[in-house]
Scaffold this active site. Structure first.
Site, short mmCIF file in Angstrom:
data_model
loop_
_atom_site.label_atom_id
_atom_site.label_comp_id
_atom_site.label_asym_id
_atom_site.label_seq_id
_atom_site.Cartn_x
_atom_site.Cartn_y
_atom_site.Cartn_z
N ARG A 76 0.85 -1.20 0.00
CA ARG A 76 0.00 0.00 0.00
C ARG A 76 0.88 1.25 0.00
NH1 ARG A 76 -3.43 -2.69 -1.68
NH2 ARG A 76 -5.43 -3.23 -0.73
N HIS B 93 -0.94 0.02 -9.68
CA HIS B 93 -1.68 -0.85 -8.75
C HIS B 93 -2.37 -2.00 -9.50
CE1 HIS B 93 -4.02 -1.14 -4.71
NE2 HIS B 93 -3.79 -2.33 -5.24
P1 NDP Z 1 -1.97 -11.44 5.07
O1 NDP Z 1 -2.90 -10.83 6.04
O2 NDP Z 1 -2.19 -12.85 4.64
O3 NDP Z 1 -0.48 -11.38 5.67
C1 NDP Z 1 0.03 -10.29 6.35
C2 NDP Z 1 1.46 -10.59 6.80
O4 NDP Z 1 2.02 -9.37 7.31
C3 NDP Z 1 1.53 -11.61 7.92
O5 NDP Z 1 2.70 -12.40 7.78
C4 NDP Z 1 1.65 -10.74 9.16
O6 NDP Z 1 2.36 -11.32 10.25
C5 NDP Z 1 2.49 -9.59 8.63
N1 NDP Z 1 2.33 -8.41 9.48
C6 NDP Z 1 1.19 -7.73 9.75
N2 NDP Z 1 1.44 -6.70 10.59
C7 NDP Z 1 2.77 -6.75 10.85
C8 NDP Z 1 3.65 -5.98 11.66
N3 NDP Z 1 3.21 -4.93 12.37
N4 NDP Z 1 4.95 -6.30 11.68
C9 NDP Z 1 5.41 -7.36 10.99
N5 NDP Z 1 4.64 -8.16 10.21
C10 NDP Z 1 3.34 -7.84 10.15
O7 NDP Z 1 -1.90 -10.48 3.83
P2 NDP Z 1 -1.77 -10.85 2.27
O8 NDP Z 1 -0.50 -11.56 2.07
O9 NDP Z 1 -3.01 -11.50 1.78
O10 NDP Z 1 -1.72 -9.39 1.61
C11 NDP Z 1 -0.77 -8.42 2.02
C12 NDP Z 1 -1.12 -7.08 1.44
O11 NDP Z 1 -0.83 -7.02 0.05
C13 NDP Z 1 -2.61 -6.70 1.48
O12 NDP Z 1 -2.97 -6.23 2.75
C14 NDP Z 1 -2.71 -5.63 0.42
O13 NDP Z 1 -2.51 -4.36 0.99
C15 NDP Z 1 -1.54 -5.95 -0.52
N6 NDP Z 1 -2.01 -6.34 -1.86
C16 NDP Z 1 -1.57 -5.63 -2.95
C17 NDP Z 1 -1.96 -5.99 -4.21
C18 NDP Z 1 -1.46 -5.26 -5.41
O14 NDP Z 1 -1.91 -5.51 -6.53
N7 NDP Z 1 -0.51 -4.37 -5.27
C19 NDP Z 1 -2.85 -7.14 -4.45
C20 NDP Z 1 -3.24 -7.81 -3.25
C21 NDP Z 1 -2.83 -7.41 -2.01
P3 NDP Z 1 1.74 -12.56 11.07
O15 NDP Z 1 1.89 -13.73 10.15
O16 NDP Z 1 2.63 -12.67 12.24
O17 NDP Z 1 0.31 -12.22 11.38
C1 OXD Z 2 -5.88 -6.10 -3.00
C2 OXD Z 2 -5.37 -5.21 -4.00
O1 OXD Z 2 -5.81 -5.76 -1.82
O2 OXD Z 2 -5.71 -5.41 -5.18
O3 OXD Z 2 -6.38 -7.18 -3.36
O4 OXD Z 2 -4.61 -4.30 -3.71
#
Ligand code: NDP
Ligand code: OXD
Length: 309
Positions: free
Chosen positions: A224, A272
């Site tokens: 993000r 994006h």
């Molecule tokens: P998940 O919720 O599956 O995973 C989040 C990960 O981040 C977990 O490993 C979590 O740790 C870690 N995390 C969260 N908070 C912290 C912190 N404060 N410090 C350290 N680690 C942290 O998310 P996804 O993998 O499904 O997606 C990640 C992000 O990707 C989405 O939120 C979205 O914003 C972005 N995205 C972007 C897209 C694009 O096209 N650019 C498409 C899709 C998603 P823990 O395992 O310990 O909980």
């Molecule tokens: C998502 C994205 O969060 O597209 O799926 O960014």
């Protein structure tokens, strides 16, 4: 019982058609058409207009059509008792993994430099790097980060992963929590941000973090725009500490054309679109949740409101 679709990117019909193709008897409405608001139990949304969700008195589930849900928490009018679900989908993860691999290879093999040189009629070979000599660090080892990390291991990279809780992925060097962040960063030739945007992770990609990366590190932000402090990135690119950045997400989208990222020679931008929910793949999980809702069963892919992801 019915579903309302709320999004402002012109894709309502695509989602409506995909839902109706899967279940022709479904009652599904666009929020822009006349519809019985009291019948709506599920809202399938992406970047909804603020306040729109509060107008459904019997809403039980807000289903984000993407993986991220930060935009839902930003809307203070969202009813607190309503469950929030998000997309967990194999294509969303593999598309992201492919995007990150492409970004890393383009930099390792100097495609970014050569594209710039091409616009200047400049024939100037530059030494390339090999996969086996490079360490990639992934921040966030969730659905997307974990697959990306494991695919990079398979491709031959040395891979480090950092998450909130302890992690163990085959072949990935584990780091977790604030205390291990510094030593994690020290080893990263490439840093990939795949964290969710929460109060804890907002602005995490800042000067303090960049200066802990080795000289010449390359930053990839596919999570993000709110993770990144734009001016700190520009400063670290311009003073030569960072070699470049590949960005897919921004504070404001579309990014205003006056923003310095557009013309920066060390920044590679994508709009994006690193990984996008595939309607055919995602619709079945929405329908399972809708059925579960109607039968009072547990929902899948529920967001933890305490954690914010
Ligand atoms: P998940 O919720 O599956 O995973 C989040 C990960 O981040 C977990 O490993 C979590 O740790 C870690 N995390 C969260 N908070 C912290 C912190 N404060 N410090 C350290 N680690 C942290 O998310 P996804 O993998 O499904 O997606 C990640 C992000 O990707 C989405 O939120 C979205 O914003 C972005 N995205 C972007 C897209 C694009 O096209 N650019 C498409 C899709 C998603 P823990 O395992 O310990 O909980
Ligand atoms: C998502 C994205 O969060 O597209 O799926 O960014």
């Amino acid at each position: 019982m019915a579903i309302v679709l709320i999004r402002q990117d012109g894709k309502i019909d695509v989602w409506k058609n995909a839902l109706l193709k899967a279940d022709p008897n479904l009652k599904v409405y666009s929020y822009l058409e006349e519809h019985p608001k009291e019948e709506i139990k599920m809202a399938l949304i992406w970047k909804h207009p603020e306040g729109s969700l509060a107008t459904y008195p019997n809403l039980q589930c807000i289903a984000s059509a993407g993986a991220g849900v930060d935009y839902i928490f930003e809307d203070a009018s969202v009813p607190s008792q309503v469950a929030i679900t998000r997309v967990v989908d194999p294509y969303l993860a593999s598309d992201m993994s492919e995007h990150v691999l492409a970004a890393i290879l383009a930099e390792l093999k100097n495609f970014n430099t050569y594209k710039l040189q091409q616009t200047q009629d400049d024939w100037k070979p530059k030494d390339y790097r090999r996969i086996g000599d490079v360490t990639v660090g992934i921040m966030g080892l969730g659905e997307l980060g974990a697959l990306t990390a494991m695919d990079l291991v398979k491709a031959g990279f040395t891979v480090q992963g950092w998450s909130r809780s302890e992690n163990s992925l085959e072949g990935v060097i584990p780091f977790s929590g604030d205390t291990e962040l510094k030593v994690f960063l020290k080893g990263c030739d490439f840093l990939v941000c795949l964290l969710p945007l929460t109060p804890e992770t907002t602005g995490i990609l800042n000067r303090g973090l960049f200066t802990k990366l080795p000289q010449g590190a390359y930053v990839i932000n596919v999570a993000r725009g709110g993770h990144l402090v734009d001016d700190d990135l520009l400063e670290q690119l311009d003073n030569g500490h960072l070699s470049g950045a590949c960005l897919d997400v921004y504070h404001q989208e579309p990014l205003p054309t006056s923003h310095p990222f557009w013309k920066h020679p060390k920044i590679f931008m994508t709009p994006h679109y690193a990984s996008v929910s595939d309607t055919n793949s995602v619709v079945p999980q929405i329908l399972i949740n809708y059925k579960n809702l109607s039968e009072g069963k547990e929902l899948m892919n529920v967001v933890d409101k305490e954690k914010g992801y």
